[in-house]
Design an enzyme around this catalytic site. Structure first.
Site, PDB file in Angstrom:
ATOM      1  N   SER A 236      -4.026   6.817   4.573  1.00 11.98           N
ATOM      2  CA  SER A 236      -4.821   5.658   4.158  1.00 11.98           C
ATOM      3  C   SER A 236      -5.107   4.710   5.318  1.00 11.98           C
ATOM      4  O   SER A 236      -6.245   4.263   5.509  1.00 11.98           O
ATOM      5  CB  SER A 236      -4.110   4.921   3.029  1.00 11.98           C
ATOM      6  OG  SER A 236      -3.960   5.757   1.901  1.00 11.98           O
TER       7      SER A 236
ATOM      8  N   CYS B 230       0.007   9.404   0.249  1.00 12.69           N
ATOM      9  CA  CYS B 230      -0.419   8.853  -1.034  1.00 12.69           C
ATOM     10  C   CYS B 230      -1.265   9.840  -1.819  1.00 12.69           C
ATOM     11  O   CYS B 230      -1.003  10.110  -2.985  1.00 12.69           O
ATOM     12  CB  CYS B 230      -1.189   7.542  -0.819  1.00 12.69           C
ATOM     13  SG  CYS B 230      -1.730   6.784  -2.364  1.00 12.69           S
TER      14      CYS B 230
ATOM     15  N   CYS C 139       1.695   8.958  -4.145  1.00 13.09           N
ATOM     16  CA  CYS C 139       1.255   8.077  -5.233  1.00 13.09           C
ATOM     17  C   CYS C 139       0.362   8.757  -6.260  1.00 13.09           C
ATOM     18  O   CYS C 139       0.596   8.657  -7.470  1.00 13.09           O
ATOM     19  CB  CYS C 139       0.491   6.877  -4.670  1.00 13.09           C
ATOM     20  SG  CYS C 139       1.089   6.226  -3.114  1.00 13.09           S
TER      21      CYS C 139
ATOM     22  N   LYS D 233       1.887  11.958  -8.104  1.00 16.38           N
ATOM     23  CA  LYS D 233       3.047  11.482  -8.869  1.00 16.38           C
ATOM     24  C   LYS D 233       2.606  10.708 -10.108  1.00 16.38           C
ATOM     25  O   LYS D 233       3.170  10.883 -11.201  1.00 16.38           O
ATOM     26  CB  LYS D 233       3.914  10.598  -7.983  1.00 16.38           C
ATOM     27  CG  LYS D 233       5.104   9.962  -8.689  1.00 16.38           C
ATOM     28  CD  LYS D 233       5.588   8.751  -7.928  1.00 16.38           C
ATOM     29  CE  LYS D 233       4.533   7.656  -7.944  1.00 16.38           C
ATOM     30  NZ  LYS D 233       4.886   6.518  -7.066  1.00 16.38           N
TER      31      LYS D 233
ATOM     32  N   TYR E 283     -11.837  11.981   1.713  1.00 19.57           N
ATOM     33  CA  TYR E 283     -11.322  11.296   2.909  1.00 19.57           C
ATOM     34  C   TYR E 283     -11.909  11.910   4.177  1.00 19.57           C
ATOM     35  O   TYR E 283     -12.319  11.198   5.103  1.00 19.57           O
ATOM     36  CB  TYR E 283      -9.796  11.384   2.946  1.00 19.57           C
ATOM     37  CG  TYR E 283      -9.104  10.265   2.225  1.00 19.57           C
ATOM     38  CD1 TYR E 283      -8.423   9.275   2.923  1.00 19.57           C
ATOM     39  CD2 TYR E 283      -9.123  10.184   0.839  1.00 19.57           C
ATOM     40  CE1 TYR E 283      -7.781   8.237   2.271  1.00 19.57           C
ATOM     41  CE2 TYR E 283      -8.495   9.156   0.168  1.00 19.57           C
ATOM     42  CZ  TYR E 283      -7.823   8.183   0.888  1.00 19.57           C
ATOM     43  OH  TYR E 283      -7.200   7.154   0.222  1.00 19.57           O
TER      44      TYR E 283
ATOM     45  N   TYR F 153      13.266   4.292  -5.577  1.00 17.46           N
ATOM     46  CA  TYR F 153      12.129   4.381  -6.494  1.00 17.46           C
ATOM     47  C   TYR F 153      11.658   5.813  -6.693  1.00 17.46           C
ATOM     48  O   TYR F 153      11.255   6.198  -7.804  1.00 17.46           O
ATOM     49  CB  TYR F 153      10.983   3.484  -6.018  1.00 17.46           C
ATOM     50  CG  TYR F 153      10.231   3.962  -4.808  1.00 17.46           C
ATOM     51  CD1 TYR F 153       9.074   4.715  -4.950  1.00 17.46           C
ATOM     52  CD2 TYR F 153      10.666   3.665  -3.523  1.00 17.46           C
ATOM     53  CE1 TYR F 153       8.363   5.160  -3.845  1.00 17.46           C
ATOM     54  CE2 TYR F 153       9.968   4.099  -2.405  1.00 17.46           C
ATOM     55  CZ  TYR F 153       8.822   4.847  -2.571  1.00 17.46           C
ATOM     56  OH  TYR F 153       8.131   5.293  -1.470  1.00 17.46           O
ATOM     57  N   ILE F 154      11.722   6.651  -5.653  1.00 19.58           N
ATOM     58  CA  ILE F 154      11.278   8.039  -5.803  1.00 19.58           C
ATOM     59  C   ILE F 154      12.204   8.789  -6.766  1.00 19.58           C
ATOM     60  O   ILE F 154      11.748   9.512  -7.652  1.00 19.58           O
ATOM     61  CB  ILE F 154      11.220   8.743  -4.438  1.00 19.58           C
ATOM     62  CG1 ILE F 154      10.144   8.097  -3.562  1.00 19.58           C
ATOM     63  CG2 ILE F 154      10.941  10.238  -4.609  1.00 19.58           C
ATOM     64  CD1 ILE F 154      10.090   8.625  -2.147  1.00 19.58           C
TER      65      ILE F 154
ATOM     66  N   GLU G 120      11.607   7.459 -10.363  1.00 20.09           N
ATOM     67  CA  GLU G 120      10.329   7.898 -10.921  1.00 20.09           C
ATOM     68  C   GLU G 120      10.373   9.365 -11.314  1.00 20.09           C
ATOM     69  O   GLU G 120       9.949   9.746 -12.416  1.00 20.09           O
ATOM     70  CB  GLU G 120       9.215   7.649  -9.907  1.00 20.09           C
ATOM     71  CG  GLU G 120       8.890   6.176  -9.729  1.00 20.09           C
ATOM     72  CD  GLU G 120       7.912   5.902  -8.591  1.00 20.09           C
ATOM     73  OE1 GLU G 120       7.282   4.835  -8.610  1.00 20.09           O
ATOM     74  OE2 GLU G 120       7.783   6.765  -7.692  1.00 20.09           O
TER      75      GLU G 120
ATOM     76  N   ARG H 242      24.867   7.439  -4.881  1.00 20.44           N
ATOM     77  CA  ARG H 242      26.084   7.044  -4.168  1.00 20.44           C
ATOM     78  C   ARG H 242      26.473   5.594  -4.422  1.00 20.44           C
ATOM     79  O   ARG H 242      27.617   5.204  -4.204  1.00 20.44           O
ATOM     80  CB  ARG H 242      25.905   7.263  -2.671  1.00 20.44           C
ATOM     81  CG  ARG H 242      24.778   6.461  -2.044  1.00 20.44           C
ATOM     82  CD  ARG H 242      24.581   6.811  -0.583  1.00 20.44           C
ATOM     83  NE  ARG H 242      23.419   6.171   0.014  1.00 20.44           N
ATOM     84  CZ  ARG H 242      23.410   4.939   0.516  1.00 20.44           C
ATOM     85  NH1 ARG H 242      24.519   4.218   0.495  1.00 20.44           N
ATOM     86  NH2 ARG H 242      22.309   4.427   1.030  1.00 20.44           N
TER      87      ARG H 242
ATOM     88  N   THR I  67       0.816   1.998   0.404  1.00 18.13           N
ATOM     89  CA  THR I  67      -0.527   2.411   0.794  1.00 18.13           C
ATOM     90  C   THR I  67      -1.470   1.232   1.041  1.00 18.13           C
ATOM     91  O   THR I  67      -2.149   1.183   2.081  1.00 18.13           O
ATOM     92  CB  THR I  67      -1.115   3.358  -0.272  1.00 18.13           C
ATOM     93  OG1 THR I  67      -0.349   4.569  -0.272  1.00 18.13           O
ATOM     94  CG2 THR I  67      -2.566   3.683   0.015  1.00 18.13           C
TER      95      THR I  67
ATOM     96  N   HIS J 238      -2.808 -13.556 -27.812  1.00 15.95           N
ATOM     97  CA  HIS J 238      -1.895 -13.057 -28.841  1.00 15.95           C
ATOM     98  C   HIS J 238      -2.585 -12.019 -29.721  1.00 15.95           C
ATOM     99  O   HIS J 238      -3.758 -12.153 -30.038  1.00 15.95           O
ATOM    100  CB  HIS J 238      -1.432 -14.239 -29.698  1.00 15.95           C
ATOM    101  CG  HIS J 238      -0.472 -13.852 -30.774  1.00 15.95           C
ATOM    102  ND1 HIS J 238       0.852 -13.578 -30.515  1.00 15.95           N
ATOM    103  CD2 HIS J 238      -0.651 -13.682 -32.106  1.00 15.95           C
ATOM    104  CE1 HIS J 238       1.457 -13.279 -31.647  1.00 15.95           C
ATOM    105  NE2 HIS J 238       0.561 -13.333 -32.623  1.00 15.95           N
TER     106      HIS J 238
ATOM    107  N   GLU K 283       1.444 -12.355 -23.005  1.00 13.49           N
ATOM    108  CA  GLU K 283       1.516 -13.756 -23.421  1.00 13.49           C
ATOM    109  C   GLU K 283       2.895 -14.364 -23.159  1.00 13.49           C
ATOM    110  O   GLU K 283       3.030 -15.573 -22.978  1.00 13.49           O
ATOM    111  CB  GLU K 283       1.163 -13.899 -24.894  1.00 13.49           C
ATOM    112  CG  GLU K 283       2.194 -13.328 -25.863  1.00 13.49           C
ATOM    113  CD  GLU K 283       1.790 -13.526 -27.323  1.00 13.49           C
ATOM    114  OE1 GLU K 283       1.648 -14.687 -27.731  1.00 13.49           O
ATOM    115  OE2 GLU K 283       1.601 -12.506 -28.021  1.00 13.49           O
TER     116      GLU K 283
END
Length: 462
Positions: free
Chosen positions: A17, A45, A50, A53, A101, A181-182, A185, A202, A314, A440, A445
């Protein structure tokens, strides 16, 4: 600034990117641009991060939605999931995006080399497949990062995130090692696709570096998704057996599985790049040293994106690339501001976060911090029977209660945090939030009706 004694005005190593954005913008300014990419254009990405995934997350969510729909009166016949269908559809889309790309660069006049480039000196690179030497006035390093795994006995039997998108078949059991996070996810993805999932870490809490309450809520999210969490253990050996693998941990415990997924971190992809030949210094761990303008220790060489290990996102790589163009080619020195950047973790449901954690806020501002939070079960989940809840936390400072942190766990958090990131970046106050009329009935909200946490002076350790 153009110097015809070089083959190119700008040579970019890496077509992710940040590299693509920089190369395209430089070419649009009339610069002679070359770009080398050893894999597919699009980088982590698009090709192995990204984008594919998120498609897997969607796939897992659809499975859950089928079950939840029963609470709303829907009934179905026999249902099944076909992994090759999802896998191949994702790879088809990845190929399409990667082609875009490449086309973007070429249409703007850049020359794309589909091979690895390594430094010979600070103005010269060698293309490793053809052996061709290329010179450039300015070189931009944008090679990103790669998965890292510990060198334990039997590590060759494990996969990393790059491998997970093209598996021949889904395993019946998977052991995911890691708490970032990987790991979180992919644990949610596998569990949502019907795989018996164990996540071993760990540490004692998932998502190191996030707000402490968010970390606790994510553990509950994983458990609600049927993930078996194991804390405070590290793998020491992976042994192949007739029926799969046995992983031994440092506490003596053993876990049997059909697939071992190492999600133990990522490192800048600088090994073997020849940076020492160009006078480019790296930090411990391999990250390229840069100043606030993304310049390395070599005057004509810059670096953006994950290879610098500043903030590995990214959109950040893209902004760093744009700042590089302003600095190098528009006589407008620009340093990208890495503060107050919103981000999301696509657990199921996801996390959204921007600004300071509570621990960071209290360390920086002491008793001037006030915390507002709520947790509730969203309306949609009442009839569906989904046990997942929503958590919202807003952190303010000073008498004006400027909002300095927002942390969400729950449906649509990844979408909501983008808008809330604007609010934090703009320096809005709790009064500004309170003055905004609620929509609402919605999850969002709640963010404009938050009340102070009952005890808000206690330091929370992340």
């Amino acid at each position: 600034m153009t110097d015809q004694k070089y083959d190119f005005d700008l040579f970019v190593i890496g077509a992710g990117s940040g590299g693509v954005r920089s190369g395209r913008m430089a070419a649009q300014l009339g610069k002679r641009v070359g770009v080398a990419e050893e894999s597919l254009p699009g980088g982590t990405c698009v090709v192995r991060g990204c984008v594919p995934k998120k498609f897997l997350v969607y796939g897992a969510d659809y499975g859950a939605s089928l079950e939840e729909a029963k609470g709303y009166g829907w009934s179905f016949g026999e249902t099944s999931f076909d992994w090759p269908t999802l896998r191949d559809a994702i790879q088809k889309e990845v190929s399409r995006l990667s082609g875009i790309y490449s086309t973007i660069l070429e249409k703007n006049g850049a020359t794309v080399f589909r091979e690895r480039a390594e430094f010979v000196d600070n103005h010269t690179v060698r293309l490793t497949k053809s052996g061709k030497l290329i010179t450039a006035e300015t070189i931009l390093i944008a090679v990103g990062g790669r998965p890292w795994a510990p060198e334990i006995k039997g590590i060759e039997h494990a996969i990393v995130s790059d491998d997970s998108f093209t598996l021949d078949k889904l395993p019946e059991r998977v052991l995911i090692i890691g708490g970032g996070y990987i790991a979180c996810e992919f644990a949610g993805i596998y569990a949502g696709l019907g795989v018996k999932t164990v996540q071993a870490y760990r540490g004692g809490r998932l998502l190191n570096g996030f707000d402490a309450e968010v970390r606790d809520k994510v553990a509950l999210v994983q458990e609600n998704n049927g993930i078996d969490l194991k804390f405070n253990i590290s793998p020491t050996e992976i042994k192949e057996t007739q029926g799969g693998y046995i992983v031994t941990f440092d506490d003596g415990s053993k876990i049997g599985t059909d697939l071992v997924f190492m999600a133990t971190g990522r490192k800048p992809h600088t090994s073997g790049l020849g940076l020492e030949n160009a006078g480019v210094e790296v930090e411990d761990g391999g990250a390229v040293k840069v100043d606030k303008f993304s310049k390395t220790t070599a005057d004509n060489i810059y670096a953006v994106g994950d290879v610098t290990n500043r903030m590995n996102l990214t959109p950040v790589a893209i902004r760093e690339g744009m700042a590089f163009i302003e600095t190098r080619y528009k006589d407008n020195p620009t340093a990208y501001d890495h503060e107050q950047i919103a981000s999301a973790v696509f657990t199921r449901p996801p996390v959204g976060t921007v600004g300071l954690t509570e621990a960071q806020a209290r360390k920086k501002h002491g008793d001037a911090v006030t915390v507002y939070s709520t947790k509730f079960r969203p309306m949609k989940n009442i009839l569906s029977g989904d046990p997942q809840g929503v958590f919202m936390k807003l952190i303010t400072k000073g008498d004006e209660e400027t909002v300095i942190g927002v942390h969400l766990v729950g449906d649509h958090s990844g979408e909501l945090i983008q808008i809330l990131g604007i609010c934090v970046k703009a320096g809005l106050t709790k009064a500004d939030f309170d003055a905004t009329c609620a929509v609402h009935p919605t999850i969002s909200e709640e963010i404009v009706t938050l009340k102070p946490r009952e005890i808000n002076k206690t330091t929370v350790v992340s």
